[in-house]
Design an enzyme around this catalytic site. Structure first.
Site, PDB file in Angstrom:
ATOM      1  N   ASP A  46       0.846  -1.190   0.000  1.00  0.00           N
ATOM      2  CA  ASP A  46       0.000   0.000   0.000  1.00  0.00           C
ATOM      3  C   ASP A  46       0.886   1.246   0.000  1.00  0.00           C
ATOM      4  O   ASP A  46       1.605   1.504   0.973  1.00  0.00           O
ATOM      5  CB  ASP A  46      -0.896  -0.016   1.252  1.00  0.00           C
ATOM      6  CG  ASP A  46      -1.781   1.216   1.364  1.00  0.00           C
ATOM      7  OD1 ASP A  46      -2.923   1.165   0.871  1.00  0.00           O
ATOM      8  OD2 ASP A  46      -1.335   2.233   1.938  1.00  0.00           O
ATOM      9  N   TYR A  51       3.322   9.833   0.056  1.00  0.00           N
ATOM     10  CA  TYR A  51       4.384   9.241   0.879  1.00  0.00           C
ATOM     11  C   TYR A  51       5.780   9.543   0.296  1.00  0.00           C
ATOM     12  O   TYR A  51       6.798   9.333   0.965  1.00  0.00           O
ATOM     13  CB  TYR A  51       4.208   7.720   1.024  1.00  0.00           C
ATOM     14  CG  TYR A  51       2.907   7.297   1.662  1.00  0.00           C
ATOM     15  CD1 TYR A  51       2.152   8.164   2.442  1.00  0.00           C
ATOM     16  CD2 TYR A  51       2.415   6.003   1.491  1.00  0.00           C
ATOM     17  CE1 TYR A  51       0.947   7.764   3.009  1.00  0.00           C
ATOM     18  CE2 TYR A  51       1.214   5.602   2.067  1.00  0.00           C
ATOM     19  CZ  TYR A  51       0.484   6.490   2.815  1.00  0.00           C
ATOM     20  OH  TYR A  51      -0.704   6.085   3.372  1.00  0.00           O
ATOM     21  N   HIS A 108      -6.834   9.811  -1.946  1.00  0.00           N
ATOM     22  CA  HIS A 108      -6.274   9.710  -0.581  1.00  0.00           C
ATOM     23  C   HIS A 108      -7.130  10.464   0.452  1.00  0.00           C
ATOM     24  O   HIS A 108      -7.426   9.934   1.517  1.00  0.00           O
ATOM     25  CB  HIS A 108      -4.846  10.276  -0.590  1.00  0.00           C
ATOM     26  CG  HIS A 108      -3.988   9.770   0.517  1.00  0.00           C
ATOM     27  ND1 HIS A 108      -2.635   9.682   0.418  1.00  0.00           N
ATOM     28  CD2 HIS A 108      -4.277   9.320   1.757  1.00  0.00           C
ATOM     29  CE1 HIS A 108      -2.135   9.205   1.539  1.00  0.00           C
ATOM     30  NE2 HIS A 108      -3.123   8.980   2.379  1.00  0.00           N
ATOM     31  N   SER A 244       8.627  -2.441  11.073  1.00  0.00           N
ATOM     32  CA  SER A 244      10.033  -2.377  10.668  1.00  0.00           C
ATOM     33  C   SER A 244      10.716  -3.714  10.941  1.00  0.00           C
ATOM     34  O   SER A 244      11.881  -3.879  10.621  1.00  0.00           O
ATOM     35  CB  SER A 244      10.724  -1.269  11.473  1.00  0.00           C
ATOM     36  OG  SER A 244      10.456  -1.456  12.859  1.00  0.00           O
ATOM     37  N   LYS A 245       9.981  -4.663  11.540  1.00  0.00           N
ATOM     38  CA  LYS A 245      10.613  -5.893  12.036  1.00  0.00           C
ATOM     39  C   LYS A 245      10.072  -7.144  11.332  1.00  0.00           C
ATOM     40  O   LYS A 245       8.858  -7.357  11.286  1.00  0.00           O
ATOM     41  CB  LYS A 245      10.335  -6.031  13.533  1.00  0.00           C
ATOM     42  CG  LYS A 245      10.817  -4.844  14.344  1.00  0.00           C
ATOM     43  CD  LYS A 245      10.415  -4.970  15.801  1.00  0.00           C
ATOM     44  CE  LYS A 245      10.935  -3.795  16.616  1.00  0.00           C
ATOM     45  NZ  LYS A 245      10.243  -2.519  16.307  1.00  0.00           N
TER      46      LYS A 245
HETATM   47  P1  NDP Z   1      -0.907  -0.172  12.536  1.00  0.00           P
HETATM   48  O1  NDP Z   1      -1.959   0.476  13.369  1.00  0.00           O
HETATM   49  O2  NDP Z   1      -1.115  -1.570  12.116  1.00  0.00           O
HETATM   50  O3  NDP Z   1       0.421  -0.034  13.403  1.00  0.00           O
HETATM   51  C1  NDP Z   1       1.638  -0.514  12.947  1.00  0.00           C
HETATM   52  C2  NDP Z   1       2.699  -0.006  13.899  1.00  0.00           C
HETATM   53  O4  NDP Z   1       2.500  -0.620  15.165  1.00  0.00           O
HETATM   54  C3  NDP Z   1       4.096  -0.321  13.453  1.00  0.00           C
HETATM   55  O5  NDP Z   1       4.804   0.902  13.412  1.00  0.00           O
HETATM   56  C4  NDP Z   1       4.639  -1.256  14.536  1.00  0.00           C
HETATM   57  O6  NDP Z   1       5.942  -0.893  14.936  1.00  0.00           O
HETATM   58  C5  NDP Z   1       3.735  -1.010  15.704  1.00  0.00           C
HETATM   59  N1  NDP Z   1       3.504  -2.223  16.497  1.00  0.00           N
HETATM   60  C6  NDP Z   1       2.886  -3.353  16.121  1.00  0.00           C
HETATM   61  N2  NDP Z   1       2.836  -4.249  17.118  1.00  0.00           N
HETATM   62  C7  NDP Z   1       3.434  -3.661  18.174  1.00  0.00           C
HETATM   63  C8  NDP Z   1       3.697  -4.061  19.502  1.00  0.00           C
HETATM   64  N3  NDP Z   1       3.338  -5.263  19.943  1.00  0.00           N
HETATM   65  N4  NDP Z   1       4.323  -3.191  20.310  1.00  0.00           N
HETATM   66  C9  NDP Z   1       4.693  -1.975  19.872  1.00  0.00           C
HETATM   67  N5  NDP Z   1       4.481  -1.530  18.621  1.00  0.00           N
HETATM   68  C10 NDP Z   1       3.863  -2.360  17.772  1.00  0.00           C
HETATM   69  O7  NDP Z   1      -0.550   0.580  11.188  1.00  0.00           O
HETATM   70  P2  NDP Z   1      -0.467   2.150  10.848  1.00  0.00           P
HETATM   71  O8  NDP Z   1      -1.754   2.758  11.032  1.00  0.00           O
HETATM   72  O9  NDP Z   1       0.714   2.725  11.523  1.00  0.00           O
HETATM   73  O10 NDP Z   1      -0.186   2.243   9.329  1.00  0.00           O
HETATM   74  C11 NDP Z   1      -0.343   1.226   8.411  1.00  0.00           C
HETATM   75  C12 NDP Z   1      -0.387   1.818   7.026  1.00  0.00           C
HETATM   76  O11 NDP Z   1      -1.689   2.362   6.798  1.00  0.00           O
HETATM   77  C13 NDP Z   1       0.558   2.965   6.718  1.00  0.00           C
HETATM   78  O12 NDP Z   1       1.865   2.541   6.454  1.00  0.00           O
HETATM   79  C14 NDP Z   1      -0.125   3.541   5.482  1.00  0.00           C
HETATM   80  O13 NDP Z   1       0.225   2.784   4.341  1.00  0.00           O
HETATM   81  C15 NDP Z   1      -1.597   3.359   5.812  1.00  0.00           C
HETATM   82  N6  NDP Z   1      -2.208   4.601   6.315  1.00  0.00           N
HETATM   83  C16 NDP Z   1      -3.109   5.232   5.500  1.00  0.00           C
HETATM   84  C17 NDP Z   1      -3.682   6.430   5.862  1.00  0.00           C
HETATM   85  C18 NDP Z   1      -4.652   7.099   4.945  1.00  0.00           C
HETATM   86  O14 NDP Z   1      -4.951   8.296   5.125  1.00  0.00           O
HETATM   87  N7  NDP Z   1      -5.187   6.390   3.962  1.00  0.00           N
HETATM   88  C19 NDP Z   1      -3.387   7.062   7.162  1.00  0.00           C
HETATM   89  C20 NDP Z   1      -2.472   6.288   7.981  1.00  0.00           C
HETATM   90  C21 NDP Z   1      -1.919   5.109   7.555  1.00  0.00           C
HETATM   91  P3  NDP Z   1       7.250  -1.793  14.623  1.00  0.00           P
HETATM   92  O15 NDP Z   1       7.901  -1.167  13.455  1.00  0.00           O
HETATM   93  O16 NDP Z   1       8.043  -1.653  15.887  1.00  0.00           O
HETATM   94  O17 NDP Z   1       6.799  -3.199  14.381  1.00  0.00           O
END
Ligand code: NDP
Length: 288
Positions: A46, A51, A108, A244-245
């Site tokens: 995605d 971005y 978006h 990131s992992k």
């Molecule tokens: P999530 O809510 O799934 O969160 C993912 C994050 O959570 C990662 O950074 C991960 O960090 C962290 N995480 C997962 N498990 C744990 C844990 N057990 N303990 C601590 N940290 C944890 O996803 P996001 O909402 O951040 O985003 C996903 C994607 O959604 C984005 O990359 C983007 O592509 C999309 N997005 C779209 C938007 C829109 O307007 N359409 C807006 C926002 C996001 P770690 O790296 O340490 O694993």
């Protein structure tokens, strides 16, 4: 690694979980995390014009050695520059991605096209009709935004990508009803927010109990995150997540293999979610 699919209202299929390249990866060189994600088994990536990392996505795809036909690529239309159209913006993305088509193209943010949503949606339809994308959809659209484009649409949006997790289910009721009416797939970002950004809320003990039950049933580790992802999967909601992992990427994909939540557990999550209203990405969503 098997990734199950959801069927869109245009007949195309979409892998139910995607690796996102926004949030933490905004303006980053995403080659390493995206390569890891593809190696882990993610087949849905995605991205978005906003971005500013689409060209790195291309390099990761090439390095993965995966045939294009095995990958599902989403990107999103950002703000339109003067004279640009959704088609010209997608052609620019395709140049960066080094692809001749993508699978899903989303608007978006409705707030980037105030007063011209219908016109922009017509432009989105043009991209599908020209074969530049297989499916078209939207992101961050309220029920009013959806109704506006549906009035004149010849192709309804296939997807609406929103912040979705149990603390927002009440607030999203109208959205979800409209998605059901038009067979629009709900796509979730921020799915893990209750656990990773909003710890200490009413969901925590409920998720922990379910996690422990699933772990006992399965006999191998289950995480709280997997419980939230499974909850969404069982509701036929597409999940866009990120990490990131490598180990966590494996964990997300392993959600497919954990036992289903029973109906009472789904209800417990919904009831706990209804106790708190929390939005973690307020900048992405029009103010209520
Ligand atoms: P999530 O809510 O799934 O969160 C993912 C994050 O959570 C990662 O950074 C991960 O960090 C962290 N995480 C997962 N498990 C744990 C844990 N057990 N303990 C601590 N940290 C944890 O996803 P996001 O909402 O951040 O985003 C996903 C994607 O959604 C984005 O990359 C983007 O592509 C999309 N997005 C779209 C938007 C829109 O307007 N359409 C807006 C926002 C996001 P770690 O790296 O340490 O694993």
């Amino acid at each position: 690694m098997h990734v199950s699919t959801l069927t869109l209202n245009d007949g195309n299929k979409v892998p139910w979980i995607a690796f996102g390249t926004g949030t933490a990866l905004y303006r980053q060189d995403v080659r390493h995390p995206v390569s890891l994600a593809i190696q882990s088994g993610f087949n849905h990536l995605d991205g978005a014009q906003e971005y500013e990392n689409e060209e790195f996505l291309d390099a990761a795809i090439v390095a993965s050695g995966k045939p294009r036909s095995e990958l599902y690529i989403t990107t999103k239309l950002g703000t339109l520059q003067a004279g640009a159209t959704p088609k010209s913006a997608l052609e620019e993305s395709l140049r960066k991605l080094q692809l001749n088509h993508i699978d899903l193209y989303l608007i978006h943010h409705p707030k980037s096209h105030v007063g011209r949503l219908k016109e922009v949606w017509k432009g989105m339809e043009e991209t599908k009709n020209a074969g530049l994308t297989k499916s078209i959809g939207v992101s961050n659209f309220t029920p009013d935004n959806l109704r506006e484009i549906l009035e004149d649409a010849t192709i309804p949006p296939a997807v609406n990508q929103l912040e979705v997790h149990p603390y927002l289910l009440n607030a999203l009721q109208l959205n979800l009803a409209l998605h059901k009416q038009y067979n629009i797939v709900t796509s979730s970002y921020g799915a893990l927010s209750p656990l990773v950004r909003g710890e200490g809320g009413p969901l925590d003990p409920v998720v922990e109990n379910i996690r422990a039950r699933l772990e006992r049933t399965r006999g191998t580790p289950v995480s709280g995150g997997q419980v939230l992802l499974k909850f969404l999967q069982q509701k036929n909601i597409l999940v866009v997540t990120t990490s990131s992992k490598a180990q966590r990427m494996d964990e997300y994909l392993d959600t497919e293999n954990i036992p289903d939540l029973i109906p009472e557990e789904i209800q417990e999550i919904e009831a706990a979610g209804a106790k708190l209203h929390r939005r973690f990405f307020p900048r992405c969503w029009p103010p209520e």
